[in-house]
Design an enzyme around this catalytic site. Structure first.
Site, PDB file in Angstrom:
ATOM      1  CD  GLN A   1       7.025 -11.916 -13.747  1.00 25.07           C
ATOM      2  OE1 GLN A   1       6.736 -13.098 -13.874  1.00 25.07           O
ATOM      3  NE2 GLN A   1       8.274 -11.479 -13.872  1.00 25.07           N
TER       4      GLN A   1
ATOM      5  N   GLY B   1      -8.679  20.594  15.412  1.00 25.46           N
ATOM      6  CA  GLY B   1      -8.412  19.433  16.247  1.00 25.46           C
ATOM      7  C   GLY B   1      -9.586  19.137  17.151  1.00 25.46           C
TER       8      GLY B   1
ATOM      9  CE  LYS C   1      15.228  -9.830  -8.476  1.00 30.46           C
ATOM     10  NZ  LYS C   1      16.138 -10.445  -9.503  1.00 30.46           N
TER      11      LYS C   1
ATOM     12  N   GLY D   1       0.915   5.658  -3.817  1.00 29.59           N
ATOM     13  CA  GLY D   1       0.524   6.907  -4.474  1.00 29.59           C
ATOM     14  C   GLY D   1      -0.526   6.687  -5.552  1.00 29.59           C
ATOM     15  CE  LYS D   2      -4.377   1.949  -4.584  1.00 33.02           C
ATOM     16  NZ  LYS D   2      -5.559   1.522  -3.882  1.00 33.02           N
TER      17      LYS D   2
ATOM     18  CD  GLU E   1     -13.705  19.760  21.345  1.00 31.93           C
ATOM     19  OE1 GLU E   1     -13.620  20.912  20.875  1.00 31.93           O
ATOM     20  OE2 GLU E   1     -13.218  18.763  20.784  1.00 31.93           O
TER      21      GLU E   1
ATOM     22  CB  CYS F   1     -11.520  24.586  12.918  1.00 30.31           C
ATOM     23  SG  CYS F   1     -13.161  23.922  13.229  1.00 30.31           S
TER      24      CYS F   1
ATOM     25  CD  GLU G   1      -7.837  23.301   6.298  1.00 29.50           C
ATOM     26  OE1 GLU G   1      -8.156  24.504   6.396  1.00 29.50           O
ATOM     27  OE2 GLU G   1      -8.152  22.450   7.161  1.00 29.50           O
TER      28      GLU G   1
ATOM     29  CG  HIS H   1     -11.510  22.965   8.175  1.00 21.94           C
ATOM     30  ND1 HIS H   1     -10.383  22.663   8.913  1.00 21.94           N
ATOM     31  CD2 HIS H   1     -12.558  22.679   8.973  1.00 21.94           C
ATOM     32  CE1 HIS H   1     -10.750  22.213  10.107  1.00 21.94           C
ATOM     33  NE2 HIS H   1     -12.065  22.211  10.158  1.00 21.94           N
TER      34      HIS H   1
ATOM     35  CB  SER I   1      -0.915  -0.016   1.221  1.00 22.07           C
ATOM     36  OG  SER I   1      -0.140  -0.064   2.387  1.00 22.07           O
TER      37      SER I   1
HETATM   38  N1  GLN Z   1     -13.255  20.431  18.210  1.00 26.78           N
HETATM   39  C1  GLN Z   1     -13.738  21.685  17.715  1.00 26.78           C
HETATM   40  C2  GLN Z   1     -15.221  21.639  17.377  1.00 26.78           C
HETATM   41  O1  GLN Z   1     -15.793  20.591  17.235  1.00 26.78           O
HETATM   42  C3  GLN Z   1     -12.955  22.116  16.498  1.00 26.78           C
HETATM   43  C4  GLN Z   1     -13.163  21.238  15.323  1.00 26.78           C
HETATM   44  C5  GLN Z   1     -12.098  21.409  14.281  1.00 26.78           C
HETATM   45  O2  GLN Z   1     -11.058  21.986  14.544  1.00 26.78           O
HETATM   46  N2  GLN Z   1     -12.321  20.881  13.100  1.00 26.78           N
HETATM   47  O3  GLN Z   1     -15.827  22.675  17.224  1.00 26.78           O
END
Ligand code: GLN
Length: 547
Positions: A191, A353, A186, A16-17, A404, A380, A521, A519, A13
């Site tokens: 194969q 997180g 190899k 890089g599929k 939380e 976040c 990103e 997010h 595994s």
């Molecule tokens: N744990 C936080 C929440 O649930 C932040 C979530 C996250 O960073 N994606 O709001």
């Protein structure tokens, strides 16, 4: 109707599929075709939403709110085609669907079996939206020979049989190990892997072989002969310095030509690779370097923050600098002062997180950035920590924290500046949540709009007062504290359209300090860097000039 390309993996595994599939998608686009990429994962989880990032890497979220495999991130970054809920499925979801149908009585009393019921469910999934694109690329997760994978391999075999001849091809990705002592590449594992595929009725048309160097003619011919493919359909996938060279590298090796040949498309339209040449030029010829610290919890496994690392690279490309990322374990600051660990960085990013572990360290990182005028991007949880830092250290709310962490600990310790979100608006309906809801799929997920304040840094960065970004969170900054925090200089510059949910905060008298509840990103591309990452790296570049 789409033509289908099924991508499978063999030998080991992590070859890089996902990347090979994404690069092929980009090459087909470069020849003027429309594409969609799909991932079929044999594991039994219903989706990766509840899997640990340590185990499975980041969870990629789509606009329509699906929590998916990180390969969908590669697909989007290379093709720019926004993925949908219907582009990612697991055995767990397939079996759930089949069992729900059985309970409803949809199968009219039949005995439910892997063939045809499970395989039909997989085939139905593969064909969703087949009339929308020229090529549908379906990647099967795992490696040929895995027990869980069998229903998927059987389903794609049947699928190709059901279609008219020539509408489906199979691409198999394997490894050619290099034995130093004898100086040989190899071919035997490949194969065996193809033999395994053929024993379940699948014959690859294209072999993509990961290898350290080029594949000599002798080995290429041997692979072609023993694996029953054409010599020019044996494609070498050599290690690259940057993943963004992959489309160009695969094109040089003739992958896209081999695919079009396999479909009998001749003459093939010529590719326009300008976009990827520009991307490669930017990545290989930076004019400087900036150092960014990512202060997080899952720092042992870079895949846990895959999209963030990629988005920073994109921001570096638009600013013509190399972004050197260092992962700093937030827990370090539980016992040590943050300053010595953060000095020397040109910017600090605190990512998303879950759970309390490491959060006091993230709060210290936000404090360090605020007090020392270091550019800060909080994503976040990174935004929530910046708000708690402001509440505790500037607004004088000493007990400020997130519900939380109280929920996790099972006792009340904090004033909930960040609280459990129980109700919000999605489109034109209301979504409700309870404290004891299931964990899977119950967060505020997917694309939501936000309205940006005039004269704010973010509205300048975006060049707009209206944005749409992807979310994945259960907790939220409480609007109740807005006045108090704004009086201290932490402005709420992005809000949900109904004005109830804080989406963005920024410090007024700071060169660049932004926290976002979403997010960004996830939407960044090498050829279209996300504005927040573009400007964050620009700010880091400014800092690097000051020191
Ligand atoms: N744990 C936080 C929440 O649930 C932040 C979530 C996250 O960073 N994606 O709001």
């Amino acid at each position: 109707m789409a033509r289908f390309i099924f991508i499978t993996g063999g030998v080991v595994s992590s070859l890089g599929k996902g990347l090979a599939s994404a690069a092929l998608g980009a090459l087909l686009q470069a020849r003027g075709y429309s594409v969609r990429l799909r991932k079929l994962d044999p594991y039994l989880n219903v989706d990766p939403g509840t899997m640990s990032p340590f185990e499975h890497g980041e969870v990629f979220v789509t606009d329509d709110g699906a929590e998916t495999d990180l390969d969908l991130g590669h697909y989007e970054r290379f093709t720019g085609v926004p993925a949908r809920k219907t582009d990612s499925i697991s055995s767990g979801r397939i079996y759930t669907n089949v069992l729900e149908k059985e309970r409803r009585g949809d199968y009219l009393g039949k005995t439910i079996q892997v063939i045809p019921h499970v395989t039909n469910e997989i085939k139905d999934f593969i064909s969703i939206g087949e009339d929308e694109v020229d090529f549908m690329l379906c990647e099967i997760g795992g490696t040929v020979g895995d027990i869980e994978g069998l229903p998927f391999f059987e389903a794609i075999r049947q699928f190709a049989q059901d279609k008219p001849r020539g509408e489906c091809i199979f691409m198999h990705l394997t490894l050619l190990p290099y034995i130093k002592a004898s100086g040989e590449l190899k071919t035997k594992p490949t194969q065996h892997s193809v033999k395994e595929l053929r024993s379940i009725g699948l014959a690859p048309d294209i072999l993509v072989c990961r290898s350290e160097g080029p594949i000599p003619k002798k080995e290429r011919e041997k692979l072609a002969l023993f694996c029953n493919v054409r010599p020019d359909s044996v494609i070498a996938a050599q290690d690259l310095k940057s993943i963004y060279e992959a489309p160009l590298a695969y094109h040089r090796e003739g992958l896209d030509q081999a695919v079009l040949d396999a479909f009998g498309i001749a003459p093939a339209p010529k590719p326009n690779l300008d976009r990827w040449e520009d991307v490669a030029d930017r990545i290989y010829n930076p004019e400087g370097e900036v150092k960014v610290a990512i202060v997080g919890k899952y720092t042992q496994l870079e895949d846990a923050y895959k999209s963030i690392a990629e988005a920073l690279t994109h921001g570096g490309m638009s600013n013509r600098v190399k972004v050197k990322v260092e992962w700093v374990d937030a827990e370090l600051f539980d016992t040590e002062d943050a300053a010595p660990h953060l000095q020397g960085f040109h910017a600090i990013l605190v990512p998303g997180g879950f759970g309390e572990r490491g959060t006091e360290g993230k709060i210290k990182a936000a404090q360090y950035a605020r007090e020392n005028n270091v550019p800060y991007l909080g994503i976040c949880l990174g935004m929530q920590m910046a708000v708690i830092e402001a509440a505790r250290n500037v607004a004088g709310i000493a007990e400020a924290g997130s519900e939380e962490f109280d929920h996790e600990a099972g006792k009340k310790r904090f004033e909930p500046v960040v609280y459990h979100l129980k109700e919000w608006v999605q489109g034109n309906h209301k979504v409700s949540r309870k404290a004891d809801d299931d964990k899977g799929g119950t967060m505020r997920l997917g694309a939501y709009d936000a309205t940006l304040a005039e004269d704010s840094l973010v509205s300048k960065v975006y060049g707009s007062s209206h944005i749409e970004e992807r979310h994945r969170h259960r907790y939220e900054v409480d609007i109740k504290y807005r006045e108090k925090l704004e009086a201290c200089g932490l402005n709420f510059t992005g809000m949900s359209p109904d004005g109830r949910l804080p989406e963005i905060v920024e410090w007024k008298d700071h060169p660049w300090f932004i926290g976002v509840q979403f997010h960004p990103e996830l939407k960044s591309k090498p050829f279209a860097p996300h504005p927040l990452f573009d400007d964050f790296v620009r700010a880091a570049k400014d800092t690097s000039r000051l020191v």
